[in-house]
Design a protein around this motif. Structure first.
Motif, mmCIF file in Angstrom:
data_model
loop_
_atom_site.group_PDB
_atom_site.id
_atom_site.type_symbol
_atom_site.label_atom_id
_atom_site.label_comp_id
_atom_site.label_asym_id
_atom_site.label_seq_id
_atom_site.Cartn_x
_atom_site.Cartn_y
_atom_site.Cartn_z
ATOM 1 N N LYS A 145 109.582 58.109 110.663
ATOM 2 C CA LYS A 145 110.441 58.220 109.481
ATOM 3 C C LYS A 145 109.885 59.253 108.508
ATOM 4 O O LYS A 145 110.627 60.089 107.989
ATOM 5 C CB LYS A 145 110.566 56.870 108.773
ATOM 6 N N ALA A 146 108.581 59.201 108.263
ATOM 7 C CA ALA A 146 107.953 60.149 107.344
ATOM 8 C C ALA A 146 108.107 61.578 107.854
ATOM 9 O O ALA A 146 108.410 62.500 107.077
ATOM 10 C CB ALA A 146 106.474 59.805 107.147
ATOM 11 N N ARG A 147 107.933 61.762 109.151
ATOM 12 C CA ARG A 147 108.077 63.103 109.748
ATOM 13 C C ARG A 147 109.522 63.578 109.638
ATOM 14 O O ARG A 147 109.779 64.745 109.328
ATOM 15 C CB ARG A 147 107.622 63.063 111.216
ATOM 16 N N LEU A 156 117.654 54.553 110.262
ATOM 17 C CA LEU A 156 116.343 54.910 110.809
ATOM 18 C C LEU A 156 115.653 53.709 111.446
ATOM 19 O O LEU A 156 114.441 53.710 111.647
ATOM 20 C CB LEU A 156 115.461 55.499 109.700
ATOM 21 N N SER A 157 116.430 52.688 111.784
ATOM 22 C CA SER A 157 115.849 51.441 112.289
ATOM 23 C C SER A 157 115.098 51.621 113.609
ATOM 24 O O SER A 157 114.205 50.837 113.911
ATOM 25 C CB SER A 157 116.938 50.374 112.452
ATOM 26 N N GLY A 158 115.407 52.645 114.372
ATOM 27 C CA GLY A 158 114.732 52.851 115.649
ATOM 28 C C GLY A 158 113.462 53.660 115.557
ATOM 29 O O GLY A 158 112.833 53.946 116.577
ATOM 30 N N LEU A 159 113.044 54.013 114.352
ATOM 31 C CA LEU A 159 111.867 54.858 114.180
ATOM 32 C C LEU A 159 110.701 54.086 113.583
ATOM 33 O O LEU A 159 110.892 53.175 112.781
ATOM 34 C CB LEU A 159 112.196 56.039 113.255
ATOM 35 N N SER A 160 109.499 54.503 113.946
ATOM 36 C CA SER A 160 108.294 53.945 113.336
ATOM 37 C C SER A 160 108.153 54.541 111.931
ATOM 38 O O SER A 160 108.833 55.506 111.573
ATOM 39 C CB SER A 160 107.065 54.304 114.170
ATOM 40 N N ALA A 200 119.515 65.806 114.631
ATOM 41 C CA ALA A 200 120.097 65.515 115.947
ATOM 42 C C ALA A 200 119.008 65.477 117.019
ATOM 43 O O ALA A 200 119.071 64.655 117.936
ATOM 44 C CB ALA A 200 121.167 66.542 116.302
ATOM 45 N N ARG A 201 118.011 66.344 116.900
ATOM 46 C CA ARG A 201 116.905 66.327 117.878
ATOM 47 C C ARG A 201 116.133 65.016 117.824
ATOM 48 O O ARG A 201 115.631 64.534 118.820
ATOM 49 C CB ARG A 201 115.959 67.499 117.624
ATOM 50 N N ARG A 202 116.043 64.421 116.642
ATOM 51 C CA ARG A 202 115.266 63.196 116.480
ATOM 52 C C ARG A 202 116.093 61.920 116.608
ATOM 53 O O ARG A 202 115.583 60.890 117.016
ATOM 54 C CB ARG A 202 114.550 63.217 115.137
ATOM 55 N N LEU A 203 117.380 62.003 116.242
ATOM 56 C CA LEU A 203 118.215 60.796 116.215
ATOM 57 C C LEU A 203 119.306 60.783 117.282
ATOM 58 O O LEU A 203 119.985 59.769 117.441
ATOM 59 C CB LEU A 203 118.867 60.661 114.825
ATOM 60 N N GLY A 204 119.508 61.903 117.966
ATOM 61 C CA GLY A 204 120.574 62.005 118.959
ATOM 62 C C GLY A 204 121.780 62.725 118.379
ATOM 63 O O GLY A 204 122.012 62.697 117.168
ATOM 64 N N ASP A 205 122.540 63.357 119.247
ATOM 65 C CA ASP A 205 123.677 64.171 118.802
ATOM 66 C C ASP A 205 124.745 63.386 118.056
ATOM 67 O O ASP A 205 125.493 63.950 117.263
ATOM 68 C CB ASP A 205 124.331 64.869 119.998
ATOM 69 N N ASP A 206 124.836 62.099 118.300
ATOM 70 C CA ASP A 206 125.908 61.305 117.690
ATOM 71 C C ASP A 206 125.452 60.520 116.460
ATOM 72 O O ASP A 206 126.094 59.557 116.060
ATOM 73 C CB ASP A 206 126.514 60.361 118.721
ATOM 74 N N TYR A 207 124.358 60.956 115.822
ATOM 75 C CA TYR A 207 123.865 60.214 114.660
ATOM 76 C C TYR A 207 124.897 60.255 113.540
ATOM 77 O O TYR A 207 125.655 61.207 113.390
ATOM 78 C CB TYR A 207 122.503 60.743 114.191
ATOM 79 N N GLN A 208 124.930 59.202 112.758
ATOM 80 C CA GLN A 208 125.828 59.098 111.610
ATOM 81 C C GLN A 208 125.042 59.437 110.341
ATOM 82 O O GLN A 208 123.907 58.988 110.182
ATOM 83 C CB GLN A 208 126.390 57.676 111.484
#
Length: 138
Positions: free
Chosen positions: A101-103, A93-97, A58-66
């Motif tokens: 993604k690795a992290r 994970l389309s919004g991540l480099s 949630a910290r990395r993708l937002g509280d509403d991640y699926q």
């Protein structure tokens, strides 16, 4: 501490209960509308992994991640064990480099390894005891 128990409701059919009011239907594979004990074990593992990784994701993708955690593994019927349980955490994970993604994978794996009680128990093995109690009043 939450009390847990199952009550027999028919041939190879049980209802699982918790003292918090939850119920789950349990039975053999040929009974509609129930989970087998092995399926519940797998669901417990998947749910534990999802819950263990929830906050860091949630910290990395937002509280509403699926998220969907899939789990599979065939039983070895000769040994009556699941020799391998495979989990897959499905995320967008389309919004991540690539580095992000690795992290994220590292953080999720670390969180699951540290706090998923079900996974830790399965990986380490556990002692199980059993007894029969006579509850007759006569």
């Amino acid at each position: 501490m939450t009390e847990l128990w199952v009550e027999r409701t028919g041939t190879r059919r049980y209802t699982g209960h918790s003292s918090r009011g939850a119920q789950v239907l349990v039975g053999s594979e040929d009974v509609e509308g129930v989970f087998t004990p092995g399926e519940l074990l797998k669901i417990a593992l998947a749910a534990c992994s999802g819950m263990a990784s929830d906050q860091p994701l949630a910290r990395r993708l937002g509280d509403d991640y699926q998220a969907v955690v899939k789990v599979s593994g065939a039983a070895d019927r000769e040994q009556e064990i699941y020799p391998l349980l495979q989990e897959t955490l499905e995320l967008d994970l389309s919004g991540l480099s690539e580095a992000e993604k690795a992290r994220l994978v590292t953080v999720a794996e670390r969180a699951i390894d540290l706090v998923c009680t079900v996974g830790r128990t399965l990986k380490s093995g556990t002692k199980v005891t059993f007894e029969v109690a006579d509850v007759s009043t006569a």
